[in-house]
Design an enzyme around this catalytic site. Sequence first.
Site, PDB file in Angstrom:
ATOM      1  N   LYS A   1      13.813  19.628  11.214  1.00  0.00           N
ATOM      2  CA  LYS A   1      13.461  20.809  12.015  1.00  0.00           C
ATOM      3  C   LYS A   1      13.396  20.438  13.495  1.00  0.00           C
ATOM      4  O   LYS A   1      13.919  21.159  14.355  1.00  0.00           O
ATOM      5  CB  LYS A   1      12.119  21.392  11.552  1.00  0.00           C
ATOM      6  CG  LYS A   1      12.233  22.142  10.235  1.00  0.00           C
ATOM      7  CD  LYS A   1      10.878  22.477   9.619  1.00  0.00           C
ATOM      8  CE  LYS A   1      11.102  23.061   8.221  1.00  0.00           C
ATOM      9  NZ  LYS A   1       9.858  23.233   7.451  1.00  0.00           N
TER      10      LYS A   1
ATOM     11  N   GLN B   1       3.581  22.568   8.270  1.00  0.00           N
ATOM     12  CA  GLN B   1       4.384  22.200   7.105  1.00  0.00           C
ATOM     13  C   GLN B   1       3.546  22.253   5.830  1.00  0.00           C
ATOM     14  O   GLN B   1       2.441  21.707   5.784  1.00  0.00           O
ATOM     15  CB  GLN B   1       4.978  20.799   7.325  1.00  0.00           C
ATOM     16  CG  GLN B   1       5.908  20.327   6.238  1.00  0.00           C
ATOM     17  CD  GLN B   1       7.229  21.091   6.181  1.00  0.00           C
ATOM     18  OE1 GLN B   1       7.629  21.745   7.145  1.00  0.00           O
ATOM     19  NE2 GLN B   1       7.900  21.013   5.062  1.00  0.00           N
TER      20      GLN B   1
ATOM     21  N   ASP C   1       7.661  31.429  10.117  1.00  0.00           N
ATOM     22  CA  ASP C   1       7.819  31.411   8.662  1.00  0.00           C
ATOM     23  C   ASP C   1       7.699  32.820   8.076  1.00  0.00           C
ATOM     24  O   ASP C   1       8.068  33.051   6.929  1.00  0.00           O
ATOM     25  CB  ASP C   1       6.714  30.558   8.012  1.00  0.00           C
ATOM     26  CG  ASP C   1       7.069  29.073   7.935  1.00  0.00           C
ATOM     27  OD1 ASP C   1       8.250  28.757   7.758  1.00  0.00           O
ATOM     28  OD2 ASP C   1       6.139  28.250   8.041  1.00  0.00           O
TER      29      ASP C   1
HETATM   30  N1  GUN Z   1       7.620  23.410   3.224  1.00  0.00           N
HETATM   31  C1  GUN Z   1       8.867  23.486   2.683  1.00  0.00           C
HETATM   32  N2  GUN Z   1       9.561  24.486   3.266  1.00  0.00           N
HETATM   33  C2  GUN Z   1       8.756  25.036   4.191  1.00  0.00           C
HETATM   34  C3  GUN Z   1       8.914  26.104   5.129  1.00  0.00           C
HETATM   35  O1  GUN Z   1       9.953  26.767   5.222  1.00  0.00           O
HETATM   36  N3  GUN Z   1       7.828  26.360   5.922  1.00  0.00           N
HETATM   37  C4  GUN Z   1       6.671  25.670   5.825  1.00  0.00           C
HETATM   38  N4  GUN Z   1       5.658  26.002   6.645  1.00  0.00           N
HETATM   39  N5  GUN Z   1       6.487  24.680   4.977  1.00  0.00           N
HETATM   40  C5  GUN Z   1       7.533  24.356   4.172  1.00  0.00           C
END
Ligand code: GUN
Length: 286
Positions: free
Chosen positions: A52, A96, A119
């Site tokens: 990311k 995360q 998100d």
């Molecule tokens: N953990 C795995 N995928 C994601 C995501 O898209 N967002 C978040 N916040 N945590 C994750």
Amino acid sequence: MIRLSGTEVAKHRQEALKARIESFAKKTGRKPGLAVVIVGEDPASQVYVRNKVKTTVALGMESFHFEVPASISQAELVRKVAELNRDPRVDGILVQLPLPKGMNAEEVVESISPNKDPDGLTSGNLGLLMAGRKRVAPCTPWGVMAILEHYKIDIAGKHAVVVGRSNFVGKPMAQLLLEANATVTVCHSKTRDLKSVTRQGDIVVVAAGQARFLGRDAFREGAVVVDVGMHRPSSGDFANKLCGDVRFEEMEGWAHAATPVPGGVGPMTIQMLMENTVRLAELSPS
Ligand code: GUN
């Protein structure tokens, strides 16, 4: 069979996104900013977060990266989020998930301002989505919609079957398909005779969370099959390999179109995270 490549769709959308980022920067004198908070040292999460951060920078955005120890208290983590809520350089805050055991993920997610929630997982943003006034939609189902759009898969009037009912994927997926005028059925672990339902789907989105769970006999001939699963089994034929919820090789010669794993929905999730962050920046007052 059409191979629905999320890798290709993401690549295609990146160019348009870069142009939006440049024009935002020209207009405001700053770059859209994404803050990523990782709690503890889960190796899979560390890989995701690294990707990311890398993508954020490659697109010309500002990346803020915070690694906090698993020993942080719930209150301290919420305070950190509150600080980022107030920071005008930050347009999106991503904590995360999953969080270390004992932490209340729901409370942490809810502490993110819905105006800074790329998100789309706060109740504020899920509520707007349900009301037909979406600000941002959760990245994975929004990425599925982008794949269907890119490959010109007609949705209106079709019977869409969603397998899974999480807040992350199943529920918002059903809502997005409904918004696109599909007739939507949602299945889950308590559904009786699941395959008799999935076989009715013109479009079937599978987010069951079970490795190689559904094969040819779960779909009607000519169906569009979207696999949201992502597994790395520790034993069996797919030991240490990435695979989805669907036995992709059985789709050849049967489905009209299907997403592979890897290279299907996965690469779209990160692309939509970036698009959501840019959208929040464009909506922000500064
Ligand atoms: N953990 C795995 N995928 C994601 C995501 O898209 N967002 C978040 N916040 N945590 C994750």
